[in-house]
Scaffold this active site. Sequence first.
Site, PDB file in Angstrom:
ATOM      1  N   ASP A 160       0.835  -1.205   0.000  1.00  0.00           N
ATOM      2  CA  ASP A 160       0.000   0.000   0.000  1.00  0.00           C
ATOM      3  C   ASP A 160       0.868   1.253   0.000  1.00  0.00           C
ATOM      4  O   ASP A 160       0.887   2.038   0.956  1.00  0.00           O
ATOM      5  CB  ASP A 160      -0.951  -0.022   1.203  1.00  0.00           C
ATOM      6  CG  ASP A 160      -1.966  -1.151   1.105  1.00  0.00           C
ATOM      7  OD1 ASP A 160      -2.289  -1.560  -0.023  1.00  0.00           O
ATOM      8  OD2 ASP A 160      -2.426  -1.621   2.159  1.00  0.00           O
ATOM      9  N   LYS A 188       0.507  -8.121  -2.418  1.00  0.00           N
ATOM     10  CA  LYS A 188      -0.783  -7.652  -2.923  1.00  0.00           C
ATOM     11  C   LYS A 188      -0.594  -6.315  -3.615  1.00  0.00           C
ATOM     12  O   LYS A 188      -0.028  -5.378  -3.050  1.00  0.00           O
ATOM     13  CB  LYS A 188      -1.797  -7.502  -1.799  1.00  0.00           C
ATOM     14  CG  LYS A 188      -3.211  -7.170  -2.304  1.00  0.00           C
ATOM     15  CD  LYS A 188      -4.116  -6.686  -1.195  1.00  0.00           C
ATOM     16  CE  LYS A 188      -3.992  -5.180  -1.017  1.00  0.00           C
ATOM     17  NZ  LYS A 188      -5.074  -4.585  -0.207  1.00  0.00           N
ATOM     18  N   ASP A 248      -5.538  -7.241  -6.458  1.00  0.00           N
ATOM     19  CA  ASP A 248      -6.802  -7.044  -5.737  1.00  0.00           C
ATOM     20  C   ASP A 248      -7.532  -5.816  -6.278  1.00  0.00           C
ATOM     21  O   ASP A 248      -7.455  -4.723  -5.704  1.00  0.00           O
ATOM     22  CB  ASP A 248      -6.495  -6.892  -4.247  1.00  0.00           C
ATOM     23  CG  ASP A 248      -7.752  -6.800  -3.404  1.00  0.00           C
ATOM     24  OD1 ASP A 248      -8.819  -7.262  -3.855  1.00  0.00           O
ATOM     25  OD2 ASP A 248      -7.666  -6.270  -2.278  1.00  0.00           O
ATOM     26  N   LEU A 249      -8.282  -6.010  -7.368  1.00  0.00           N
ATOM     27  CA  LEU A 249      -9.004  -4.899  -7.990  1.00  0.00           C
ATOM     28  C   LEU A 249     -10.514  -4.994  -7.797  1.00  0.00           C
ATOM     29  O   LEU A 249     -11.243  -4.098  -8.215  1.00  0.00           O
ATOM     30  CB  LEU A 249      -8.672  -4.829  -9.486  1.00  0.00           C
ATOM     31  CG  LEU A 249      -7.191  -4.620  -9.823  1.00  0.00           C
ATOM     32  CD1 LEU A 249      -7.004  -4.507 -11.337  1.00  0.00           C
ATOM     33  CD2 LEU A 249      -6.629  -3.384  -9.128  1.00  0.00           C
ATOM     34  N   LYS A 250     -10.992  -6.095  -7.234  1.00  0.00           N
ATOM     35  CA  LYS A 250     -12.400  -6.237  -6.844  1.00  0.00           C
ATOM     36  C   LYS A 250     -13.359  -5.893  -7.996  1.00  0.00           C
ATOM     37  O   LYS A 250     -14.206  -5.000  -7.880  1.00  0.00           O
ATOM     38  CB  LYS A 250     -12.703  -5.362  -5.624  1.00  0.00           C
ATOM     39  CG  LYS A 250     -11.840  -5.671  -4.407  1.00  0.00           C
ATOM     40  CD  LYS A 250     -12.174  -4.734  -3.252  1.00  0.00           C
ATOM     41  CE  LYS A 250     -11.371  -5.042  -2.005  1.00  0.00           C
ATOM     42  NZ  LYS A 250      -9.927  -4.680  -2.149  1.00  0.00           N
ATOM     43  N   HIS A 307     -16.404  -5.593 -10.406  1.00  0.00           N
ATOM     44  CA  HIS A 307     -17.848  -5.641 -10.174  1.00  0.00           C
ATOM     45  C   HIS A 307     -18.525  -4.842 -11.285  1.00  0.00           C
ATOM     46  O   HIS A 307     -18.529  -3.617 -11.265  1.00  0.00           O
ATOM     47  CB  HIS A 307     -18.184  -5.042  -8.801  1.00  0.00           C
ATOM     48  CG  HIS A 307     -19.613  -5.189  -8.400  1.00  0.00           C
ATOM     49  ND1 HIS A 307     -20.081  -4.800  -7.166  1.00  0.00           N
ATOM     50  CD2 HIS A 307     -20.689  -5.689  -9.059  1.00  0.00           C
ATOM     51  CE1 HIS A 307     -21.382  -5.048  -7.080  1.00  0.00           C
ATOM     52  NE2 HIS A 307     -21.771  -5.574  -8.228  1.00  0.00           N
ATOM     53  N   ASP A 308     -19.078  -5.566 -12.247  1.00  0.00           N
ATOM     54  CA  ASP A 308     -19.723  -4.918 -13.386  1.00  0.00           C
ATOM     55  C   ASP A 308     -20.612  -5.963 -14.061  1.00  0.00           C
ATOM     56  O   ASP A 308     -20.785  -7.063 -13.528  1.00  0.00           O
ATOM     57  CB  ASP A 308     -18.658  -4.370 -14.356  1.00  0.00           C
ATOM     58  CG  ASP A 308     -19.125  -3.112 -15.091  1.00  0.00           C
ATOM     59  OD1 ASP A 308     -20.245  -3.145 -15.653  1.00  0.00           O
ATOM     60  OD2 ASP A 308     -18.389  -2.114 -15.100  1.00  0.00           O
ATOM     61  N   ILE A 309     -21.149  -5.644 -15.210  1.00  0.00           N
ATOM     62  CA  ILE A 309     -21.957  -6.634 -15.914  1.00  0.00           C
ATOM     63  C   ILE A 309     -21.059  -7.801 -16.327  1.00  0.00           C
ATOM     64  O   ILE A 309     -19.841  -7.635 -16.515  1.00  0.00           O
ATOM     65  CB  ILE A 309     -22.672  -6.019 -17.130  1.00  0.00           C
ATOM     66  CG1 ILE A 309     -21.665  -5.522 -18.173  1.00  0.00           C
ATOM     67  CG2 ILE A 309     -23.607  -4.888 -16.702  1.00  0.00           C
ATOM     68  CD1 ILE A 309     -22.316  -5.078 -19.474  1.00  0.00           C
ATOM     69  N   PRO A 310     -21.617  -9.006 -16.466  1.00  0.00           N
ATOM     70  CA  PRO A 310     -20.790 -10.191 -16.727  1.00  0.00           C
ATOM     71  C   PRO A 310     -19.850 -10.062 -17.921  1.00  0.00           C
ATOM     72  O   PRO A 310     -18.677 -10.448 -17.831  1.00  0.00           O
ATOM     73  CB  PRO A 310     -21.826 -11.298 -16.944  1.00  0.00           C
ATOM     74  CG  PRO A 310     -22.982 -10.872 -16.103  1.00  0.00           C
ATOM     75  CD  PRO A 310     -23.031  -9.378 -16.233  1.00  0.00           C
ATOM     76  N   ASN A 311     -20.325  -9.509 -19.025  1.00  0.00           N
ATOM     77  CA  ASN A 311     -19.487  -9.424 -20.218  1.00  0.00           C
ATOM     78  C   ASN A 311     -18.268  -8.538 -19.987  1.00  0.00           C
ATOM     79  O   ASN A 311     -17.151  -8.855 -20.412  1.00  0.00           O
ATOM     80  CB  ASN A 311     -20.300  -8.888 -21.400  1.00  0.00           C
ATOM     81  CG  ASN A 311     -19.509  -8.894 -22.681  1.00  0.00           C
ATOM     82  OD1 ASN A 311     -19.099  -9.946 -23.175  1.00  0.00           O
ATOM     83  ND2 ASN A 311     -19.276  -7.713 -23.245  1.00  0.00           N
ATOM     84  N   THR A 320     -13.558  -6.130   5.548  1.00  0.00           N
ATOM     85  CA  THR A 320     -13.275  -6.205   6.984  1.00  0.00           C
ATOM     86  C   THR A 320     -13.407  -4.850   7.668  1.00  0.00           C
ATOM     87  O   THR A 320     -13.342  -4.762   8.892  1.00  0.00           O
ATOM     88  CB  THR A 320     -11.868  -6.781   7.242  1.00  0.00           C
ATOM     89  OG1 THR A 320     -10.907  -6.054   6.474  1.00  0.00           O
ATOM     90  CG2 THR A 320     -11.813  -8.248   6.873  1.00  0.00           C
ATOM     91  N   GLN A 347      -9.717  -1.202  10.382  1.00  0.00           N
ATOM     92  CA  GLN A 347     -10.304  -2.526  10.309  1.00  0.00           C
ATOM     93  C   GLN A 347     -11.202  -2.760  11.522  1.00  0.00           C
ATOM     94  O   GLN A 347     -10.848  -2.423  12.650  1.00  0.00           O
ATOM     95  CB  GLN A 347      -9.205  -3.602  10.271  1.00  0.00           C
ATOM     96  CG  GLN A 347      -8.216  -3.448   9.124  1.00  0.00           C
ATOM     97  CD  GLN A 347      -8.791  -3.861   7.790  1.00  0.00           C
ATOM     98  OE1 GLN A 347      -9.958  -4.219   7.690  1.00  0.00           O
ATOM     99  NE2 GLN A 347      -7.979  -3.812   6.760  1.00  0.00           N
ATOM    100  N   ARG A 371       0.070  -2.484   6.815  1.00  0.00           N
ATOM    101  CA  ARG A 371       0.739  -1.478   7.632  1.00  0.00           C
ATOM    102  C   ARG A 371       1.669  -2.025   8.719  1.00  0.00           C
ATOM    103  O   ARG A 371       2.745  -1.457   8.935  1.00  0.00           O
ATOM    104  CB  ARG A 371      -0.305  -0.535   8.240  1.00  0.00           C
ATOM    105  CG  ARG A 371      -0.795   0.512   7.247  1.00  0.00           C
ATOM    106  CD  ARG A 371      -2.034   1.231   7.725  1.00  0.00           C
ATOM    107  NE  ARG A 371      -3.217   0.392   7.574  1.00  0.00           N
ATOM    108  CZ  ARG A 371      -4.467   0.820   7.754  1.00  0.00           C
ATOM    109  NH1 ARG A 371      -4.682   2.074   8.101  1.00  0.00           N
ATOM    110  NH2 ARG A 371      -5.488   0.007   7.593  1.00  0.00           N
TER     111      ARG A 371
END
Length: 230
Positions: A11, A34, A61-63, A65-69, A117, A188, A209
Amino acid sequence: MREERPIIALDFPSFEDIKRFLALFPEEEKLYVKIGMELFYGNGPEIVHYVKSHGHSIFLDLKLHDIPNTVQSAMAMLSALDVDMMTVHAAGGVEMMRAAKAGLSKPAKIIAVTQLTSTSEENMRDWQNIQTSLQESVVNYAKCAAEAGLDGVVCSAQEVELIKTATSNDFICLTPGIRPKGSAAGDQKRVMTPYDAHQIGSNYIVVGRPIIQAENPVDMYHKIKEEWNS
């Protein structure tokens, strides 16, 4: 299967920070690190190529989250970088998670984020309007990820046993929010020590950290690694 190396969350804001940090470790010591949003968005694939060129393993680790295509296409591009593990949000649904797996152009593990978390049960109910317990929400997301064929989930170590029971012992539980005994929790909410995470069955732990801000990051890394493997 349990990864013996704690994953170090890099980070840092800049490429130069990463170079200085990695240079602290002996060349023969191969880390698992990471790379998150800030670092990747600021430096792009170049940072991945640099870290891989030194033989380190990468959790990107970009997470997604969008439409499947869109997620499927993005996963094809990201897996081509030869990373070892990536994330999507379980809230995207089973169809999206299946599309993420279908998009892999090179082998890599895909795990789903359940509840962050940093999220408390009160936050979840007020902000997400999910009116179950936090643990019920996490387990539900984990079951959806397993149904989609993903390798596992990101979760608090406090939820590992429930997730393993609801899915299988082979289902990966990666736990951030790890703090050595005596460390501050920071932002956290659901934290655990490396030793306790091992005892409860976590497969991977992520530590940021406490290592990167330590007076001697290498010594702290080995202290946490020893505790994690004890």
